[in-house]
Design an enzyme around this catalytic site. Sequence first.
Site, PDB file in Angstrom:
ATOM      1  N   LYS A   1       0.808  -1.221   0.000  1.00 32.42           N
ATOM      2  CA  LYS A   1       0.000   0.000   0.000  1.00 32.42           C
ATOM      3  C   LYS A   1       0.849   1.284   0.000  1.00 32.42           C
ATOM      4  O   LYS A   1       2.058   1.243   0.256  1.00 32.42           O
ATOM      5  CB  LYS A   1      -0.934  -0.031   1.222  1.00 32.42           C
ATOM      6  CG  LYS A   1      -1.985  -1.163   1.167  1.00 32.42           C
ATOM      7  CD  LYS A   1      -2.937  -1.089   2.361  1.00 32.42           C
ATOM      8  CE  LYS A   1      -3.988  -2.189   2.321  1.00 32.42           C
ATOM      9  NZ  LYS A   1      -4.938  -2.102   3.459  1.00 32.42           N
TER      10      LYS A   1
ATOM     11  N   TYR B   1     -12.440  -2.079  -3.234  1.00 30.51           N
ATOM     12  CA  TYR B   1     -12.931  -2.094  -1.851  1.00 30.51           C
ATOM     13  C   TYR B   1     -14.450  -1.919  -1.767  1.00 30.51           C
ATOM     14  O   TYR B   1     -14.965  -1.484  -0.725  1.00 30.51           O
ATOM     15  CB  TYR B   1     -12.211  -1.027  -1.026  1.00 30.51           C
ATOM     16  CG  TYR B   1     -10.851  -1.476  -0.516  1.00 30.51           C
ATOM     17  CD1 TYR B   1     -10.721  -2.594   0.330  1.00 30.51           C
ATOM     18  CD2 TYR B   1      -9.689  -0.791  -0.853  1.00 30.51           C
ATOM     19  CE1 TYR B   1      -9.497  -3.007   0.804  1.00 30.51           C
ATOM     20  CE2 TYR B   1      -8.438  -1.209  -0.371  1.00 30.51           C
ATOM     21  CZ  TYR B   1      -8.359  -2.314   0.455  1.00 30.51           C
ATOM     22  OH  TYR B   1      -7.137  -2.729   0.942  1.00 30.51           O
TER      23      TYR B   1
ATOM     24  N   PHE C   1     -15.246   4.442   6.916  1.00 29.38           N
ATOM     25  CA  PHE C   1     -13.891   4.773   6.481  1.00 29.38           C
ATOM     26  C   PHE C   1     -13.673   4.597   4.970  1.00 29.38           C
ATOM     27  O   PHE C   1     -12.564   4.745   4.472  1.00 29.38           O
ATOM     28  CB  PHE C   1     -12.857   3.947   7.260  1.00 29.38           C
ATOM     29  CG  PHE C   1     -13.072   2.442   7.159  1.00 29.38           C
ATOM     30  CD1 PHE C   1     -12.661   1.728   6.043  1.00 29.38           C
ATOM     31  CD2 PHE C   1     -13.678   1.743   8.200  1.00 29.38           C
ATOM     32  CE1 PHE C   1     -12.848   0.351   5.940  1.00 29.38           C
ATOM     33  CE2 PHE C   1     -13.880   0.366   8.114  1.00 29.38           C
ATOM     34  CZ  PHE C   1     -13.466  -0.327   6.976  1.00 29.38           C
TER      35      PHE C   1
ATOM     36  N   ARG D   1      -2.155 -14.154   4.991  1.00 30.06           N
ATOM     37  CA  ARG D   1      -2.873 -13.454   6.054  1.00 30.06           C
ATOM     38  C   ARG D   1      -2.071 -13.531   7.362  1.00 30.06           C
ATOM     39  O   ARG D   1      -2.010 -12.567   8.124  1.00 30.06           O
ATOM     40  CB  ARG D   1      -4.271 -14.057   6.265  1.00 30.06           C
ATOM     41  CG  ARG D   1      -5.211 -13.941   5.069  1.00 30.06           C
ATOM     42  CD  ARG D   1      -5.717 -12.556   4.816  1.00 30.06           C
ATOM     43  NE  ARG D   1      -6.619 -12.076   5.841  1.00 30.06           N
ATOM     44  CZ  ARG D   1      -7.300 -10.933   5.756  1.00 30.06           C
ATOM     45  NH1 ARG D   1      -7.171 -10.147   4.696  1.00 30.06           N
ATOM     46  NH2 ARG D   1      -8.088 -10.555   6.725  1.00 30.06           N
TER      47      ARG D   1
ATOM     48  N   THR E   1      -5.212  -6.609  11.091  1.00 29.20           N
ATOM     49  CA  THR E   1      -5.501  -5.342  10.398  1.00 29.20           C
ATOM     50  C   THR E   1      -4.939  -4.150  11.170  1.00 29.20           C
ATOM     51  O   THR E   1      -4.349  -3.243  10.586  1.00 29.20           O
ATOM     52  CB  THR E   1      -7.038  -5.166  10.249  1.00 29.20           C
ATOM     53  OG1 THR E   1      -7.572  -6.363   9.670  1.00 29.20           O
ATOM     54  CG2 THR E   1      -7.376  -3.970   9.378  1.00 29.20           C
TER      55      THR E   1
ATOM     56  N   ASN F   1      -1.981   0.476   6.708  1.00 30.27           N
ATOM     57  CA  ASN F   1      -1.425  -0.748   7.279  1.00 30.27           C
ATOM     58  C   ASN F   1      -0.587  -1.587   6.297  1.00 30.27           C
ATOM     59  O   ASN F   1      -0.486  -2.790   6.429  1.00 30.27           O
ATOM     60  CB  ASN F   1      -2.541  -1.574   7.940  1.00 30.27           C
ATOM     61  CG  ASN F   1      -3.624  -1.961   6.948  1.00 30.27           C
ATOM     62  OD1 ASN F   1      -3.515  -1.673   5.769  1.00 30.27           O
ATOM     63  ND2 ASN F   1      -4.653  -2.627   7.436  1.00 30.27           N
TER      64      ASN F   1
ATOM     65  N   HIS G   1      -2.229  -5.409   1.682  1.00 32.11           N
ATOM     66  CA  HIS G   1      -3.519  -6.101   1.535  1.00 32.11           C
ATOM     67  C   HIS G   1      -3.242  -7.541   1.141  1.00 32.11           C
ATOM     68  O   HIS G   1      -2.313  -7.803   0.381  1.00 32.11           O
ATOM     69  CB  HIS G   1      -4.371  -5.468   0.429  1.00 32.11           C
ATOM     70  CG  HIS G   1      -5.452  -6.399  -0.058  1.00 32.11           C
ATOM     71  ND1 HIS G   1      -6.637  -6.556   0.604  1.00 32.11           N
ATOM     72  CD2 HIS G   1      -5.482  -7.278  -1.096  1.00 32.11           C
ATOM     73  CE1 HIS G   1      -7.367  -7.471  -0.018  1.00 32.11           C
ATOM     74  NE2 HIS G   1      -6.682  -7.926  -1.061  1.00 32.11           N
TER      75      HIS G   1
ATOM     76  N   GLU H   1      -9.769 -10.863  -7.369  1.00 27.47           N
ATOM     77  CA  GLU H   1      -8.851  -9.728  -7.229  1.00 27.47           C
ATOM     78  C   GLU H   1      -7.691  -9.822  -8.212  1.00 27.47           C
ATOM     79  O   GLU H   1      -7.293  -8.812  -8.814  1.00 27.47           O
ATOM     80  CB  GLU H   1      -8.342  -9.662  -5.778  1.00 27.47           C
ATOM     81  CG  GLU H   1      -9.457  -9.297  -4.795  1.00 27.47           C
ATOM     82  CD  GLU H   1      -9.060  -9.383  -3.332  1.00 27.47           C
ATOM     83  OE1 GLU H   1      -9.914  -9.100  -2.468  1.00 27.47           O
ATOM     84  OE2 GLU H   1      -7.897  -9.747  -3.036  1.00 27.47           O
TER      85      GLU H   1
HETATM   86  P1  ATP Z   1      -7.144  -5.772   3.548  1.00 27.54           P
HETATM   87  O1  ATP Z   1      -8.535  -6.068   2.995  1.00 27.54           O
HETATM   88  O2  ATP Z   1      -6.611  -4.420   3.116  1.00 27.54           O
HETATM   89  O3  ATP Z   1      -6.199  -6.885   3.309  1.00 27.54           O
HETATM   90  P2  ATP Z   1      -8.023  -6.589   6.143  1.00 27.54           P
HETATM   91  O4  ATP Z   1      -8.693  -7.720   5.422  1.00 27.54           O
HETATM   92  O5  ATP Z   1      -7.078  -6.923   7.259  1.00 27.54           O
HETATM   93  O6  ATP Z   1      -7.238  -5.662   5.148  1.00 27.54           O
HETATM   94  P3  ATP Z   1     -10.580  -5.232   6.144  1.00 27.54           P
HETATM   95  O7  ATP Z   1     -11.524  -5.351   7.279  1.00 27.54           O
HETATM   96  O8  ATP Z   1     -10.852  -5.974   4.872  1.00 27.54           O
HETATM   97  O9  ATP Z   1      -9.113  -5.600   6.709  1.00 27.54           O
HETATM   98  O10 ATP Z   1     -10.428  -3.691   5.822  1.00 27.54           O
HETATM   99  C1  ATP Z   1      -9.884  -3.258   4.586  1.00 27.54           C
HETATM  100  C2  ATP Z   1      -8.969  -2.082   4.814  1.00 27.54           C
HETATM  101  O11 ATP Z   1      -9.738  -0.973   5.231  1.00 27.54           O
HETATM  102  C3  ATP Z   1      -7.931  -2.263   5.923  1.00 27.54           C
HETATM  103  O12 ATP Z   1      -6.780  -2.944   5.526  1.00 27.54           O
HETATM  104  C4  ATP Z   1      -7.628  -0.836   6.266  1.00 27.54           C
HETATM  105  O13 ATP Z   1      -6.721  -0.265   5.325  1.00 27.54           O
HETATM  106  C5  ATP Z   1      -8.988  -0.168   6.125  1.00 27.54           C
HETATM  107  N1  ATP Z   1      -9.678  -0.134   7.417  1.00 27.54           N
HETATM  108  C6  ATP Z   1     -10.257  -1.161   8.071  1.00 27.54           C
HETATM  109  N2  ATP Z   1     -10.788  -0.774   9.237  1.00 27.54           N
HETATM  110  C7  ATP Z   1     -10.542   0.559   9.329  1.00 27.54           C
HETATM  111  C8  ATP Z   1     -10.841   1.566  10.284  1.00 27.54           C
HETATM  112  N3  ATP Z   1     -11.483   1.280  11.400  1.00 27.54           N
HETATM  113  N4  ATP Z   1     -10.413   2.829  10.023  1.00 27.54           N
HETATM  114  C9  ATP Z   1      -9.753   3.128   8.893  1.00 27.54           C
HETATM  115  N5  ATP Z   1      -9.450   2.242   7.939  1.00 27.54           N
HETATM  116  C10 ATP Z   1      -9.835   0.972   8.142  1.00 27.54           C
HETATM  117 MG    MG Z   2      -9.934  -7.458   3.706  1.00 30.24          MG
END
Ligand code: ATP
Ligand code: MG
Length: 139
Positions: free
Chosen positions: A10, A50, A58, A86, A92, A113, A116, A127
């Site tokens: 990212k 997304y 968010f 993962r 996350t 973070n 992804h 994806e």
């Molecule tokens: P990713 O899908 O990016 O691999 P993830 O599966 O661990 O991450 P998800 O719940 O799918 O987490 O959320 C997607 C992305 O949205 C997160 O990686 C983060 O960048 C953002 N995100 C998630 N929760 C929050 C939050 N509370 N505030 C801000 N951004 C968030």
């Molecule tokens: Mg995710």
Amino acid sequence: MTERTFSIIKPDATRRNLTGKVNAVIEDAGLRIVAQRRIQMTEAQAKKFYEVHAERPFYGELVEFMTSAPVVVQVLEGDNAVARYREVMGATNPAQAADGTIRKLYAESVGENSVHGSDSLENAKIEIAQFFTDADIVG
Ligand code: ATP
Ligand code: MG
């Protein structure tokens, strides 16, 4: 079982020049980078990618972040690659991520973070197809 998963390094990580360090963690975990491209995501691409989070508070911030600097899109291959990656990414929220994970090492916050990774084999296929053709992937 050998699988392929989709990864994104990212903007927070590319901005800090961490592509190589993230890739080292991926490779040290036994995952093989079988396709990789650095791109500037468009707003349309980020929104579509997304879209499952479209109703979350968010979402706007997330789309803005993902288009704020280049990202590196990747296909990773290995034994149980989806679950394995993962694990390697960590939770996350970096505050909850286990030691040695990419997010523990490099992530700045729950939003910014660093990486992804697909959350299922089915989503990995969807994806990967958003960013790569079969000819791009050399296993
Ligand atoms: P990713 O899908 O990016 O691999 P993830 O599966 O661990 O991450 P998800 O719940 O799918 O987490 O959320 C997607 C992305 O949205 C997160 O990686 C983060 O960048 C953002 N995100 C998630 N929760 C929050 C939050 N509370 N505030 C801000 N951004 C968030
Ligand atoms: Mg995710």
